[in-house]
Design a protein around this motif. Structure first.
Motif, PDB file in Angstrom:
ATOM      1  N   ALA A 139      75.081   5.235  22.028  1.00  0.00           N
ATOM      2  CA  ALA A 139      73.932   5.028  22.913  1.00  0.00           C
ATOM      3  C   ALA A 139      72.940   3.965  22.134  1.00  0.00           C
ATOM      4  O   ALA A 139      71.925   3.530  22.790  1.00  0.00           O
ATOM      5  N   GLY A 140      72.771   3.877  20.732  1.00  0.00           N
ATOM      6  CA  GLY A 140      72.044   3.323  19.922  1.00  0.00           C
ATOM      7  C   GLY A 140      71.774   3.754  18.769  1.00  0.00           C
ATOM      8  O   GLY A 140      72.383   4.672  18.266  1.00  0.00           O
ATOM      9  N   ASP A 141      70.520   3.527  18.264  1.00  0.00           N
ATOM     10  CA  ASP A 141      70.143   3.982  16.840  1.00  0.00           C
ATOM     11  C   ASP A 141      68.882   4.672  16.693  1.00  0.00           C
ATOM     12  O   ASP A 141      68.499   5.022  15.618  1.00  0.00           O
ATOM     13  N   CYS A 142      68.028   4.712  17.783  1.00  0.00           N
ATOM     14  CA  CYS A 142      66.714   5.283  17.525  1.00  0.00           C
ATOM     15  C   CYS A 142      66.734   6.665  18.559  1.00  0.00           C
ATOM     16  O   CYS A 142      67.359   6.775  19.377  1.00  0.00           O
ATOM     17  N   LEU A 143      65.765   7.491  18.018  1.00  0.00           N
ATOM     18  CA  LEU A 143      65.824   8.829  18.699  1.00  0.00           C
ATOM     19  C   LEU A 143      64.634   8.933  19.500  1.00  0.00           C
ATOM     20  O   LEU A 143      63.119   8.504  19.125  1.00  0.00           O
ATOM     21  N   THR A 144      64.465   9.544  20.720  1.00  0.00           N
ATOM     22  CA  THR A 144      63.345   9.740  21.595  1.00  0.00           C
ATOM     23  C   THR A 144      63.410  11.357  21.630  1.00  0.00           C
ATOM     24  O   THR A 144      64.257  12.048  21.592  1.00  0.00           O
TER      25      THR A 144
END
Length: 190
Positions: free
Chosen positions: A128-133
């Protein structure tokens, strides 16, 4: 001989009258303007929607960094604060990312490995990507908008979300000074 004693006494009296003496010293810490102390951190929600890169740059322009969640105590404090600071907001960028190391997460603002990862349901989805929310599910089953607690979710760094900036509280020392006509209180950064 008497004359020299009178002059000495006058000089000492004059010096004491204008000398400011520290009577009390007290230490405390405080957050910069627009930040709120949450546990041992100062936090601020940026209500503008930004990509992870823009959010990181924005926090750095405030001499802060995106928030990191290093343990369950910090997460609980943030979860308790978010309904007050940003009611009904479902997602916030954190400093967490796996940029350069797929599947291995780091806190950007501290450089440390992310060992505490309280994942949201069905996470992590590394594709889904590389960054965390910090993400919260919601429900309207009762006819009311109900937000779950915020947990970590992997997301594409180029998508938009609100963000949380963090900075350490600034330490200050308070000095109370006395002179012949008044007293003053000064707060000095340590």
């Amino acid at each position: 001989m008497l004359w020299s004693k009178v002059i000495s006494f006058a000089l000492v009296s004059l010096a004491l009258a204008h000398l400011q003496t520290a009577l009390q010293e007290e230490s405390f810490s405080a957050c910069p303007a627009n930040f709120t102390q949450v546990g041992e951190k100062c936090l601020m929600v940026d209500s503008m929607w930004k990509t992870w890169y823009e959010a990181d740059r924005n926090c750095r322009s405030l001499s802060a960094g995106l928030v990191s969640v290093e343990n369950s105590v910090q997460l609980k404090l943030i979860q308790d604060w978010l309904p007050i600071a940003a009611q009904y907001t479902l997602e916030f960028w954190t400093s967490g990312n796996s940029l350069g190391s797929p599947g291995k997460y780091f806190w950007q603002n501290t450089g440390s490995s992310a060992t505490y990862l309280p994942w949201a349901t069905d996470q992590p989805k590394t594709d889904a990507g590389d960054c965390l929310t910090l993400y919260a599910n919601y429900s309207m089953a009762t006819g009311e908008f109900v937000i779950d607690v915020h947990r970590l979710r992997v997301n594409n760094c180029t998508l938009w979300a609100k963000s949380i900036c963090e900075i350490e509280p600034k330490a200050y020392k308070t000095l109370v000074c006395l002179n012949s006509s008044a007293f003053y209180e000064a707060q000095i950064p340590v």
